[in-house]
Design a protein around this motif. Structure first.
Motif, PDB file in Angstrom:
ATOM      1  N   GLN A 123       0.682  -1.418   0.159  1.00  0.00           N
ATOM      2  CA  GLN A 123       0.032  -0.051   0.051  1.00  0.00           C
ATOM      3  C   GLN A 123       0.852   1.290  -0.146  1.00  0.00           C
ATOM      4  OE1 GLN A 123      -3.433   0.294  -0.539  1.00  0.00           O
ATOM      5  NE2 GLN A 123      -2.906  -1.859  -1.011  1.00  0.00           N
ATOM      6  N   ARG A 124       1.903   1.198   0.734  1.00  0.00           N
ATOM      7  CA  ARG A 124       3.059   2.048   0.614  1.00  0.00           C
ATOM      8  C   ARG A 124       4.262   1.803   0.265  1.00  0.00           C
ATOM      9  NH1 ARG A 124       1.322   7.142   2.635  1.00  0.00           N
ATOM     10  NH2 ARG A 124       3.338   7.856   3.019  1.00  0.00           N
ATOM     11  N   ILE A 125       5.136   2.658  -0.335  1.00  0.00           N
ATOM     12  CA  ILE A 125       6.444   2.477  -0.708  1.00  0.00           C
ATOM     13  C   ILE A 125       7.421   2.546   0.552  1.00  0.00           C
ATOM     14  CG2 ILE A 125       8.447   2.957  -2.399  1.00  0.00           C
ATOM     15  CD1 ILE A 125       6.353   4.054  -4.531  1.00  0.00           C
ATOM     16  N   GLN A 126       8.037   1.601   0.975  1.00  0.00           N
ATOM     17  CA  GLN A 126       8.850   1.536   1.901  1.00  0.00           C
ATOM     18  C   GLN A 126      10.348   1.579   1.655  1.00  0.00           C
ATOM     19  OE1 GLN A 126       7.394   1.631   5.153  1.00  0.00           O
ATOM     20  NE2 GLN A 126       5.387   1.408   4.317  1.00  0.00           N
ATOM     21  N   SER A 127      10.492   1.176   0.348  1.00  0.00           N
ATOM     22  CA  SER A 127      12.063   1.010   0.006  1.00  0.00           C
ATOM     23  C   SER A 127      12.199   1.471  -1.431  1.00  0.00           C
ATOM     24  CB  SER A 127      12.670   0.002   0.391  1.00  0.00           C
ATOM     25  OG  SER A 127      11.930  -1.051  -0.477  1.00  0.00           O
ATOM     26  N   ILE A 128      13.170   1.727  -2.184  1.00  0.00           N
ATOM     27  CA  ILE A 128      13.181   1.812  -3.523  1.00  0.00           C
ATOM     28  C   ILE A 128      14.600   1.681  -3.813  1.00  0.00           C
ATOM     29  CG2 ILE A 128      13.288   4.492  -3.517  1.00  0.00           C
ATOM     30  CD1 ILE A 128      11.498   4.416  -5.939  1.00  0.00           C
ATOM     31  N   ALA A 129      14.974   1.297  -5.061  1.00  0.00           N
ATOM     32  CA  ALA A 129      16.098   0.949  -5.745  1.00  0.00           C
ATOM     33  C   ALA A 129      16.511   2.123  -6.920  1.00  0.00           C
ATOM     34  CB  ALA A 129      16.494  -0.347  -6.372  1.00  0.00           C
TER      35      ALA A 129
ATOM     36  N   THR B 277      10.563  -9.482 -11.610  1.00  0.00           N
ATOM     37  CA  THR B 277       9.712 -10.239 -11.905  1.00  0.00           C
ATOM     38  C   THR B 277       8.249  -9.418 -11.920  1.00  0.00           C
ATOM     39  OG1 THR B 277       9.195 -10.766  -9.381  1.00  0.00           O
ATOM     40  CG2 THR B 277      10.672 -12.086 -10.722  1.00  0.00           C
ATOM     41  N   GLU B 278       7.222 -10.046 -12.182  1.00  0.00           N
ATOM     42  CA  GLU B 278       5.732  -9.423 -12.223  1.00  0.00           C
ATOM     43  C   GLU B 278       5.487  -8.607 -11.022  1.00  0.00           C
ATOM     44  OE1 GLU B 278       5.238 -13.315 -10.373  1.00  0.00           O
ATOM     45  OE2 GLU B 278       6.257 -12.512 -12.119  1.00  0.00           O
ATOM     46  N   LYS B 279       6.116  -8.983  -9.870  1.00  0.00           N
ATOM     47  CA  LYS B 279       6.037  -8.024  -8.438  1.00  0.00           C
ATOM     48  C   LYS B 279       6.870  -6.699  -8.488  1.00  0.00           C
ATOM     49  CE  LYS B 279       9.922 -10.242  -5.773  1.00  0.00           C
ATOM     50  NZ  LYS B 279      10.545  -8.883  -5.763  1.00  0.00           N
ATOM     51  N   ASP B 280       7.356  -6.410  -9.450  1.00  0.00           N
ATOM     52  CA  ASP B 280       8.410  -5.389  -9.392  1.00  0.00           C
ATOM     53  C   ASP B 280       7.911  -4.234 -10.212  1.00  0.00           C
ATOM     54  OD1 ASP B 280      11.033  -5.831  -8.139  1.00  0.00           O
ATOM     55  OD2 ASP B 280      10.806  -7.749  -9.377  1.00  0.00           O
ATOM     56  N   ALA B 281       7.773  -3.173  -9.705  1.00  0.00           N
ATOM     57  CA  ALA B 281       7.434  -1.719 -10.543  1.00  0.00           C
ATOM     58  C   ALA B 281       8.579  -0.934 -10.905  1.00  0.00           C
ATOM     59  CB  ALA B 281       6.296  -0.997  -9.696  1.00  0.00           C
ATOM     60  N   VAL B 282       8.393  -0.512 -12.317  1.00  0.00           N
ATOM     61  CA  VAL B 282       9.223   0.305 -12.840  1.00  0.00           C
ATOM     62  C   VAL B 282       9.089   1.699 -13.002  1.00  0.00           C
ATOM     63  CG1 VAL B 282      11.464   0.376 -14.630  1.00  0.00           C
ATOM     64  CG2 VAL B 282      10.605  -1.595 -13.525  1.00  0.00           C
TER      65      VAL B 282
ATOM     66  N   LEU C  92      21.035   3.306  -3.831  1.00  0.00           N
ATOM     67  CA  LEU C  92      21.386   4.223  -5.196  1.00  0.00           C
ATOM     68  C   LEU C  92      22.636   3.191  -5.694  1.00  0.00           C
ATOM     69  CD1 LEU C  92      21.003   6.673  -6.819  1.00  0.00           C
ATOM     70  CD2 LEU C  92      23.031   7.530  -5.253  1.00  0.00           C
ATOM     71  N   TRP C  93      22.311   2.904  -7.231  1.00  0.00           N
ATOM     72  CA  TRP C  93      23.209   2.051  -7.830  1.00  0.00           C
ATOM     73  C   TRP C  93      23.978   3.042  -8.815  1.00  0.00           C
ATOM     74  CZ3 TRP C  93      23.589   1.781 -13.227  1.00  0.00           C
ATOM     75  CH2 TRP C  93      24.463   0.620 -13.622  1.00  0.00           C
ATOM     76  N   ASP C  94      25.307   2.681  -9.049  1.00  0.00           N
ATOM     77  CA  ASP C  94      25.963   3.330 -10.134  1.00  0.00           C
ATOM     78  C   ASP C  94      27.024   2.235 -10.848  1.00  0.00           C
ATOM     79  OD1 ASP C  94      26.510   6.231 -11.307  1.00  0.00           O
ATOM     80  OD2 ASP C  94      28.531   5.378 -11.305  1.00  0.00           O
ATOM     81  N   ILE C  95      27.244   2.374 -12.055  1.00  0.00           N
ATOM     82  CA  ILE C  95      28.199   1.598 -12.658  1.00  0.00           C
ATOM     83  C   ILE C  95      29.580   1.573 -11.985  1.00  0.00           C
ATOM     84  CG2 ILE C  95      28.564   2.973 -14.689  1.00  0.00           C
ATOM     85  CD1 ILE C  95      28.222   0.167 -16.280  1.00  0.00           C
ATOM     86  N   SER C  96      29.949   2.793 -11.628  1.00  0.00           N
ATOM     87  CA  SER C  96      31.620   3.072 -11.261  1.00  0.00           C
ATOM     88  C   SER C  96      31.839   2.496 -10.014  1.00  0.00           C
ATOM     89  CB  SER C  96      31.897   4.292 -11.563  1.00  0.00           C
ATOM     90  OG  SER C  96      33.094   4.648 -11.031  1.00  0.00           O
ATOM     91  N   PRO C  97      32.428   1.346  -9.551  1.00  0.00           N
ATOM     92  CA  PRO C  97      32.739   1.103  -8.192  1.00  0.00           C
ATOM     93  C   PRO C  97      33.736   2.280  -7.642  1.00  0.00           C
ATOM     94  CG  PRO C  97      33.147  -0.687  -9.569  1.00  0.00           C
ATOM     95  CD  PRO C  97      32.858   0.589 -10.557  1.00  0.00           C
ATOM     96  N   GLU C  98      34.434   3.132  -8.309  1.00  0.00           N
ATOM     97  CA  GLU C  98      35.046   4.025  -7.676  1.00  0.00           C
ATOM     98  C   GLU C  98      34.226   5.487  -7.410  1.00  0.00           C
ATOM     99  OE1 GLU C  98      38.540   7.212  -8.907  1.00  0.00           O
ATOM    100  OE2 GLU C  98      37.916   5.870 -10.269  1.00  0.00           O
TER     101      GLU C  98
ATOM    102  N   GLN D 276      22.606  -6.705  -9.034  1.00  0.00           N
ATOM    103  CA  GLN D 276      22.032  -7.732  -8.450  1.00  0.00           C
ATOM    104  C   GLN D 276      21.396  -7.583  -6.891  1.00  0.00           C
ATOM    105  OE1 GLN D 276      23.641 -11.856  -8.710  1.00  0.00           O
ATOM    106  NE2 GLN D 276      21.666 -12.883  -8.025  1.00  0.00           N
ATOM    107  N   ALA D 277      22.404  -7.222  -6.129  1.00  0.00           N
ATOM    108  CA  ALA D 277      22.013  -6.760  -4.707  1.00  0.00           C
ATOM    109  C   ALA D 277      20.900  -5.462  -4.658  1.00  0.00           C
ATOM    110  CB  ALA D 277      23.235  -6.629  -3.931  1.00  0.00           C
ATOM    111  N   VAL D 278      21.226  -4.466  -5.597  1.00  0.00           N
ATOM    112  CA  VAL D 278      20.303  -3.234  -5.718  1.00  0.00           C
ATOM    113  C   VAL D 278      19.085  -3.886  -6.263  1.00  0.00           C
ATOM    114  CG1 VAL D 278      20.128  -0.958  -6.598  1.00  0.00           C
ATOM    115  CG2 VAL D 278      22.356  -1.709  -5.997  1.00  0.00           C
ATOM    116  N   ALA D 279      18.895  -4.703  -7.153  1.00  0.00           N
ATOM    117  CA  ALA D 279      17.698  -5.118  -7.679  1.00  0.00           C
ATOM    118  C   ALA D 279      16.727  -5.735  -6.737  1.00  0.00           C
ATOM    119  CB  ALA D 279      17.916  -6.124  -9.088  1.00  0.00           C
ATOM    120  N   ALA D 280      17.552  -6.696  -6.052  1.00  0.00           N
ATOM    121  CA  ALA D 280      16.759  -7.618  -4.830  1.00  0.00           C
ATOM    122  C   ALA D 280      16.320  -6.504  -3.691  1.00  0.00           C
ATOM    123  CB  ALA D 280      17.711  -8.542  -4.403  1.00  0.00           C
TER     124      ALA D 280
END
Length: 336
Positions: free
Chosen positions: A4-10, A101-106, A34-40, A71-75
């Motif tokens: 019903q309410r968003i508690q977390s977000i990637a 999967t179908e439970k995910d909203a983008v 928050l994800w970024d492609i650059s580890p640095e 993978q960790a951020v998506a999960a």
């Protein structure tokens, strides 16, 4: 079924805009990764507890962290906010496809069209993430630095499911932040993409020293181009006259915080495209959108002379002053 309410977000993309939106959501009490492609870049953010490269001096709250592990951020959450440049939007979705999967909203805050095809981003998402039926877009007259600093802001949230739009609006809204609900995903996308090209045009005009009269003419006639294309492909006119359309257009055409306007200023002052973009140091979406809008306009059979001249300046080495002369010498006709 979504909560019903968003508690977390990637959030995907730790540039200035992605970071600003992540800050707003975290300040509203959501757990944000928050994800970024650059580890640095990620290491610097986590060590300094701020995005010193793009938004220096704005500290991260404890509920906002950064990771380069996709993978960790998506999960991490069922809700995913994509804030990457439009030319890598499809690639980002391809990387997310096996993780969602179908439970995910983008949701996305990317402004632009697909470079090669001229497709709207919701069309790209439907192709790459058919397993995710709920999606939406956030857009409007917003500069990242002002959002990050907590200054008053308004924007539009459009989604293909009303319940998702409501939840996203609630996630962003606060005393400093007003979000409005829309069902017109196409109109919100189109306004966000086209205003960037027109901001380049306004910047070119000012760079040439043409003054306020010319700038207002570009904004007004540019809005006419947005409306013609939008109505032809099925966007709602009221969306294009709202925050995500004319609101964003006025903002980016008139304030030097806009990277697209600054690109136009540099071009009007005689700099080349590559030099101007290098000086800005960040992605300039309008330069990419100018390539793809022509494809969409041609497909729809819509005339867009200002956008066409911006394209020719950027990619056919048309001198800016000649582009203006050609616009002014077009056949006379009724305004409407």
């Amino acid at each position: 079924m979504m909560r019903q309410r968003i508690q977390s977000i990637a959030v995907y993309g730790a540039g200035s805009w992605g970071t600003a939106l992540a800050l707003q959501l975290a300040r509203n009490g959501l757990d944000v990764l928050l994800w970024d492609i650059s580890p640095e870049h990620v290491d610097n953010i986590n060590r300094q507890h701020e995005n010193a490269h793009y938004l220096p001096g704005i500290p991260f709250p404890d509920n906002l962290r950064c990771s380069s592990d996709l993978q960790a951020v998506a999960a991490f959450s069922d809700y995913h906010l994509v804030v990457v440049p439009s030319h890598v939007f499809r690639g980002m979705l391809k990387n997310l496809a096996p993780l969602l999967t179908e439970k995910d909203a983008v949701i996305w805050a990317t402004k632009g069209l697909e470079l090669d095809t001229g497709k709207l981003l919701h069309q790209v998402l439907e192709e790459e993430l058919p397993q995710c039926p709920a999606y939406g877009v956030v857009s409007g007259p917003t500069f990242a630095a002002e959002v990050a600093r907590g200054l008053p802001t308004a924007m539009t949230v459009a989604a293909n499911e009303p319940a998702l739009a409501q939840r996203v609006v609630e996630a962003f809204s606060a005393a400093n932040y007003r979000a409005y609900i829309s069902a017109d995903v196409m109109g919100v996308e189109l306004g966000g993409a086209l205003k960037n090209v027109l901001a380049i045009a306004a910047g070119i005009s000012d760079g040439l020293g043409f003054g306020a009269n010319a700038r207002v003419a570009i904004v007004t006639r540019g809005l006419a181009e947005i409306m013609r294309l939008g109505v032809k492909i099925g966007a709602q006119p009221e969306t294009l006259m709202g925050l995500a359309g004319v609101g964003d257009l006025i903002l980016t055409c008139t304030d030097d915080q806009s990277r697209n306007r600054r690109l136009g200023l540099a071009l009007g002052q005689g700099k080349g495209l590559d030099e101007a973009i290098a000086d800005i140091g960040q992605a300039v979406e309008g330069a990419k959108s100018a390539l793809s809008i022509g494809k969409l306009a041609e497909y729809a059979g819509v005339e867009m002379p200002i956008c066409q001249q911006v394209y020719r300046i950027l990619y056919e080495q048309l001198p800016p002053r000649q582009a203006v002369d050609e616009l002014l010498s077009r056949d006379l006709k009724a305004e409407f």
